[in-house]
Design an enzyme around this catalytic site. Sequence first.
Site, PDB file in Angstrom:
ATOM      1  N   GLU A  82       0.857  -1.180   0.000  1.00 13.29           N
ATOM      2  CA  GLU A  82       0.000   0.000   0.000  1.00 13.29           C
ATOM      3  C   GLU A  82       0.899   1.239   0.000  1.00 13.29           C
ATOM      4  OE1 GLU A  82      -2.281   0.525   3.717  1.00 13.29           O
ATOM      5  OE2 GLU A  82      -1.548  -1.448   4.296  1.00 13.29           O
ATOM      6  N   CYS A 114      -3.341  -4.128   4.718  1.00 12.95           N
ATOM      7  CA  CYS A 114      -2.357  -5.097   5.244  1.00 12.95           C
ATOM      8  C   CYS A 114      -2.673  -6.539   4.874  1.00 12.95           C
ATOM      9  CB  CYS A 114      -2.280  -4.990   6.774  1.00 12.95           C
ATOM     10  SG  CYS A 114      -1.748  -3.394   7.336  1.00 12.95           S
ATOM     11  N   HIS A 243      -1.946 -10.372  13.003  1.00 13.77           N
ATOM     12  CA  HIS A 243      -1.473  -9.133  12.373  1.00 13.77           C
ATOM     13  C   HIS A 243      -1.211  -8.127  13.492  1.00 13.77           C
ATOM     14  CE1 HIS A 243      -1.102  -5.544  10.076  1.00 13.77           C
ATOM     15  NE2 HIS A 243      -2.221  -5.018  10.564  1.00 13.77           N
TER      16      HIS A 243
HETATM   17  P1  HMG Z   1      -4.277   6.499  21.319  1.00 13.48           P
HETATM   18  O1  HMG Z   1      -5.627   7.100  21.441  1.00 13.48           O
HETATM   19  O2  HMG Z   1      -3.155   7.466  21.177  1.00 13.48           O
HETATM   20  O3  HMG Z   1      -3.869   5.594  22.526  1.00 13.48           O
HETATM   21  O4  HMG Z   1      -4.322   5.539  20.052  1.00 13.48           O
HETATM   22  P2  HMG Z   1      -4.750   5.086  23.780  1.00 13.48           P
HETATM   23  O5  HMG Z   1      -5.152   6.245  24.600  1.00 13.48           O
HETATM   24  O6  HMG Z   1      -5.823   4.134  23.293  1.00 13.48           O
HETATM   25  O7  HMG Z   1      -3.604   4.316  24.543  1.00 13.48           O
HETATM   26  C1  HMG Z   1      -3.034   3.169  23.970  1.00 13.48           C
HETATM   27  C2  HMG Z   1      -2.851   2.176  25.123  1.00 13.48           C
HETATM   28  O8  HMG Z   1      -1.862   2.706  26.013  1.00 13.48           O
HETATM   29  C3  HMG Z   1      -4.098   1.960  25.962  1.00 13.48           C
HETATM   30  O9  HMG Z   1      -4.101   0.591  26.341  1.00 13.48           O
HETATM   31  C4  HMG Z   1      -3.848   2.824  27.198  1.00 13.48           C
HETATM   32  O10 HMG Z   1      -4.518   2.395  28.374  1.00 13.48           O
HETATM   33  C5  HMG Z   1      -2.350   2.653  27.349  1.00 13.48           C
HETATM   34  P3  HMG Z   1      -5.438  -0.297  26.146  1.00 13.48           P
HETATM   35  O11 HMG Z   1      -6.465   0.327  26.994  1.00 13.48           O
HETATM   36  O12 HMG Z   1      -5.795  -0.199  24.665  1.00 13.48           O
HETATM   37  O13 HMG Z   1      -5.029  -1.665  26.537  1.00 13.48           O
HETATM   38  N1  HMG Z   1      -1.673   3.745  28.093  1.00 13.48           N
HETATM   39  C6  HMG Z   1      -0.724   3.525  29.021  1.00 13.48           C
HETATM   40  N2  HMG Z   1      -0.183   2.395  29.502  1.00 13.48           N
HETATM   41  C7  HMG Z   1       0.804   2.474  30.445  1.00 13.48           C
HETATM   42  N3  HMG Z   1       1.223   3.690  30.940  1.00 13.48           N
HETATM   43  C8  HMG Z   1       0.721   4.855  30.494  1.00 13.48           C
HETATM   44  C9  HMG Z   1      -0.312   4.796  29.494  1.00 13.48           C
HETATM   45  N4  HMG Z   1      -1.031   5.738  28.818  1.00 13.48           N
HETATM   46  C10 HMG Z   1      -1.869   5.078  27.981  1.00 13.48           C
HETATM   47  N5  HMG Z   1       1.179   6.007  30.979  1.00 13.48           N
HETATM   48  C11 HMG Z   1      -4.326   3.732  18.539  1.00 13.48           C
HETATM   49  C12 HMG Z   1      -4.030   4.168  19.966  1.00 13.48           C
HETATM   50  C13 HMG Z   1      -3.933   2.281  18.350  1.00 13.48           C
HETATM   51  C14 HMG Z   1      -5.823   3.887  18.228  1.00 13.48           C
HETATM   52  C15 HMG Z   1      -3.524   4.647  17.564  1.00 13.48           C
HETATM   53  O14 HMG Z   1      -2.149   4.393  17.727  1.00 13.48           O
HETATM   54  C16 HMG Z   1      -3.875   4.473  16.112  1.00 13.48           C
HETATM   55  O15 HMG Z   1      -4.792   5.093  15.594  1.00 13.48           O
HETATM   56  N6  HMG Z   1      -3.116   3.611  15.390  1.00 13.48           N
HETATM   57  C17 HMG Z   1      -3.295   3.330  13.968  1.00 13.48           C
HETATM   58  C18 HMG Z   1      -4.479   2.412  13.690  1.00 13.48           C
HETATM   59  C19 HMG Z   1      -4.248   0.996  14.192  1.00 13.48           C
HETATM   60  O16 HMG Z   1      -3.118   0.591  14.439  1.00 13.48           O
HETATM   61  N7  HMG Z   1      -5.345   0.215  14.288  1.00 13.48           N
HETATM   62  C20 HMG Z   1      -5.254  -1.185  14.672  1.00 13.48           C
HETATM   63  C21 HMG Z   1      -6.305  -2.082  14.008  1.00 13.48           C
HETATM   64  S1  HMG Z   1      -6.477  -1.728  12.272  1.00 13.48           S
HETATM   65  C22 HMG Z   1      -5.124  -2.555  11.528  1.00 13.48           C
HETATM   66  O17 HMG Z   1      -4.462  -3.321  12.151  1.00 13.48           O
HETATM   67  C23 HMG Z   1      -4.836  -2.234  10.086  1.00 13.48           C
HETATM   68  C24 HMG Z   1      -3.566  -1.400   9.866  1.00 13.48           C
HETATM   69  O18 HMG Z   1      -2.418  -2.183  10.036  1.00 13.48           O
HETATM   70  C25 HMG Z   1      -3.596  -0.766   8.474  1.00 13.48           C
HETATM   71  C26 HMG Z   1      -3.763  -1.681   7.275  1.00 13.48           C
HETATM   72  O19 HMG Z   1      -4.491  -2.647   7.242  1.00 13.48           O
HETATM   73  O20 HMG Z   1      -3.165  -1.291   6.246  1.00 13.48           O
HETATM   74  C27 HMG Z   1      -3.461  -0.225  10.834  1.00 13.48           C
END
Ligand code: HMG
Length: 407
Positions: A82, A114, A243
């Site tokens: 991609e 992906c 993944h």
């Molecule tokens: P965010 O809003 O910045 O993070 O986005 P958050 O607030 O959800 O925090 C992440 C985790 O850190 C959470 O854990 C928090 O609790 C923890 P969870 O509740 O999820 O278990 N956290 C802490 N832990 C320890 N100490 C601290 C602390 N603070 C927070 N101090 C998000 C996270 C993944 C949404 C963002 O990074 C994002 O948008 N990423 C891109 C999209 C993505 O990866 N999606 C995954 C599924 S889709 C997919 O896999 C396809 C893809 O590969 C693309 C394709 O297919 O081409 C992406």
Amino acid sequence: MIDVGVDGMAIYVPQLFLEHQDLAAARGVHPDKFLLGLGNHRMAVLPIWEDAVTMAANAAAQLLERTGTSPEEIHQLVVSTESGVDHSKPVASFVQGLLGIGSRCRIYEIKHACYGGTAGIVNSIDWIYRNYQSSRKALVIATDMARYGFESAGEPTQGAGAVALLLSTRPRLFSVDTSLNGIYSKDVFDFWRPTGHRVPLVDGKFSIDCYLTALEESVSHFRANLGIDRGSLLDNLDYLVYHMPFTHMARKAHRHLVEIEAAGRPAEERERLFRKSLQDKVEPGLLGAREVGNIYTGSVYMGLVSLLVTERERCEGRRVGVFSYGSGCGAEFFLCHLKKDLAAVIDGLRFREQLARRTKVSVEEYVEIYSRHRREIRYHPREVVPHKDPFTRFVFTGFKDHKRQYA
Ligand code: HMG
């Protein structure tokens, strides 16, 4: 039954990386959010002398050499990405030229976020199965640079790399019976990149929900194909590779799977099952996601490479459940039967060696490099050719007459 599958694999990781600790400091975020919350420690940074083409060719060149395969033996070359470099000319054509693959070869590029690499693998296995009498081989390469905007939520989940797989009859690494594969797809906007956008638009939390639904549905289809009941999937698998857009996505996915498989059992028992199976069946596959980040199409296959180099002879003859997910969305759950006597194949992967050869960049250098990626580079072979090393055999030298040049 004709045995078809993966004869060998190779991974390519770029020479530069950024520490998540440094990125967290620069973004004013507690480092534990990236290190513990996402489970990521380092991410690959793609230098300007690299792109989807060089990473694909750098992975595939290692693979052909280690498996003793002549480019003339490849009759199907599929590149999934991609991070395409041209709206018309496929990455596969550039790779064909760099590797010297002959002209009696079907070549094409696949895009489905992906998931595209898995589509290429499944189609190539079925093509080999249909043509088994002529002992055809296919080369499938998953190559990508995962880019999000500076200071975006996705920024700590970036990465870059490529995985190449050689498919044949009587494979030395693992076989796959594609008739068992569990399939799921649905039209959703969880992660997308409209034409002309350099970075994707993401509905982050929704993307995680889409991923988990796809896992549940494809596993359900896989169970039905295998003829097993809900609750017995984990007994039928020695390892699971999910993944991994970020390392802890595998943990989230596995918790979801255990909740489905162990539904109705007491909470403490479910928790015990989750912890034990996470440690034994999932954690051996996490090395790449933690050290390299998301490499989109290649991510799940980097998980397989991680499992092989971590487990070594312990994984010989074992069954691995692989969950491939691509936004948009498409997903497939399939079973890999690992072969025995894998020591030479595993040694040949040289994954840890590639990780160890990398140079750390500062956040300022990372910003400078990724800002320069936006500009069209003029032709500068002398500046970039010195960056070649035993893994980086091909480099992108810029544009000449609007044509991408490689050396
Ligand atoms: P965010 O809003 O910045 O993070 O986005 P958050 O607030 O959800 O925090 C992440 C985790 O850190 C959470 O854990 C928090 O609790 C923890 P969870 O509740 O999820 O278990 N956290 C802490 N832990 C320890 N100490 C601290 C602390 N603070 C927070 N101090 C998000 C996270 C993944 C949404 C963002 O990074 C994002 O948008 N990423 C891109 C999209 C993505 O990866 N999606 C995954 C599924 S889709 C997919 O896999 C396809 C893809 O590969 C693309 C394709 O297919 O081409 C992406």
